[in-house]
Design an enzyme around this catalytic site. Structure first.
Site, PDB file in Angstrom:
ATOM      1  N   PHE A  35     -43.275 -33.440 -49.111  1.00 20.26           N
ATOM      2  CA  PHE A  35     -41.974 -34.097 -49.257  1.00 20.26           C
ATOM      3  C   PHE A  35     -40.857 -33.071 -49.073  1.00 20.26           C
ATOM      4  CE2 PHE A  35     -38.452 -35.530 -52.114  1.00 20.26           C
ATOM      5  CZ  PHE A  35     -37.999 -36.554 -51.291  1.00 20.26           C
ATOM      6  N   TYR A 144     -34.240 -35.214 -62.538  1.00 25.26           N
ATOM      7  CA  TYR A 144     -34.852 -33.887 -62.508  1.00 25.26           C
ATOM      8  C   TYR A 144     -34.800 -33.231 -63.883  1.00 25.26           C
ATOM      9  CZ  TYR A 144     -35.824 -29.101 -60.928  1.00 25.26           C
ATOM     10  OH  TYR A 144     -36.360 -27.847 -60.759  1.00 25.26           O
TER      11      TYR A 144
END
Length: 323
Positions: A35, A144
């Site tokens: 990714f 995150y």
């Protein structure tokens, strides 16, 4: 020889860790879904008989017999982790569960690559490990920040409840070769803009600060952490204590590249930390007196050379580096 699994092993930091552990005589299994990682970062290792590359997403279980696990898999720059925030938090949380489950089954030691983002926009400076942070749980960076915080919780709970041998490091801003030129991080952004003759873009007024550690210093710290006694689990800050403003960083990069680029200012993104600097007392005391060896201008020069050699030389004139 140990069998070592590195999740996110084709990424910026993971690729350097793969190379270092192979050089030390280990068998390395590199796990990545590409990714944000790239096969080009580790393609030079494929001829090594003790290196194995596996395409896999750690949100799904993975079964293997290993001695150690370095869990690095997760997009780490705002551009990438905000692209699919649900996927980001699933990688941190479900990935941690799957890797901790693997470590529990095969009795492997496992290290979590956490982040300075667990401190959020800190109210204590520099940031010690005992500081709980100042994090917005519903902001654009939350996928995150909170994903990594939850991963640390999972690591601690697996250690306490299931006796899994864990290590936790909190990584501060890191730079060096194999960075993605489009990852949105400030060092790569500034270098690409300078080499392209574009104005360097500073978000905010340029007074916000960061500390920058070269990737080799980080890898050394991670390996030392993995080798500490079992009773020492962290978390431990890994970063360079030298603090620079964004304006100072931009000026250093313009000088090193000899670029004619100027500097432009744009509004600061939401929840962007104003200060970021590690307290590395704990690392020095427990990691055999670890501290960063490569200072900013030397590391920037190496990183600029990488971008010139591999990403920006097609149709462009090389720029002399004023090291």
């Amino acid at each position: 020889m140990k069998r070592i699994l590195i999740t996110g092993g084709a990424g910026f930091i993971g690729s350097h860790l793969c190379e270092r552990l192979l050089k030390e005589g280990n068998e390395v299994i590199c796990l990545d879904n590409y990714f944000t990682g790239a096969k080009k970062n580790i393609v030079h290792l494929l001829d090594n008989p003790y290196f194995e590359l596996v395409r896999h997403d750690i949100t799904m279980p993975y079964f293997i017999e290993v001695d150690e696990i370095y869990n690095l898999a997760c997009p780490a720059s705002p551009v990438h982790y905000q692209y699919n925030p649900i996927k980001t938090i699933k990688t941190s949380v479900m990935g941690a569960i799957n890797m901790l489950g693997l470590a529990k089954r095969v009795k492997a030691k496992i290290l979590q690559a956490s982040t300075s983002e667990v401190y959020g926009d800190p109210e204590i400076h520099p940031q010690p490990e005992y500081y709980w942070g100042n994090v917005n749980p519903i902001g654009p960076r939350s996928c995150y920040d909170e994903g990594k915080r939850c991963a640390e919780t999972l690591f601690m709970d697996y250690h306490i409840q299931n006796k899994v041998n864990i290590k936790i490091v909190r990584i501060f801003n890191t730079y060096g070769p194999n960075m993605n030129p489009n990852d949105g991080r400030v060092v790569s952004n500034f270098i690409v803009q300078a080499l392209s003759g574009e104005d360097l873009t500073i978000f905010g007024d340029g007074t916000q600060t960061r500390s920058f550690q070269y990737v080799d210093d980080l890898v050394e710290g991670m390996i030392r952490m993995m080798h500490t006694p079992d009773e020492f689990i962290g978390p431990v800050n890994l970063g360079n204590q030298n603090e620079f403003t964004m304006l100072e960083l931009a000026e250093n990069i313009i000088d090193l590249t000899g670029s004619s680029s100027g500097i432009i200012f744009k509004s600061l993104p939401k929840d962007d930390p104003k200060q970021r600097q590690p307290d590395t007392t704990k690392a020095k005391a427990n990691l055999n007196n670890w501290e960063p060896k490569i200072q900013l201008r030397e590391g920037l020069a190496r990183t600029i050379e990488y971008f010139q050699a591999t990403l920006l030389t097609n149709g462009r004139q090389k720029i002399r580096i004023n090291a």
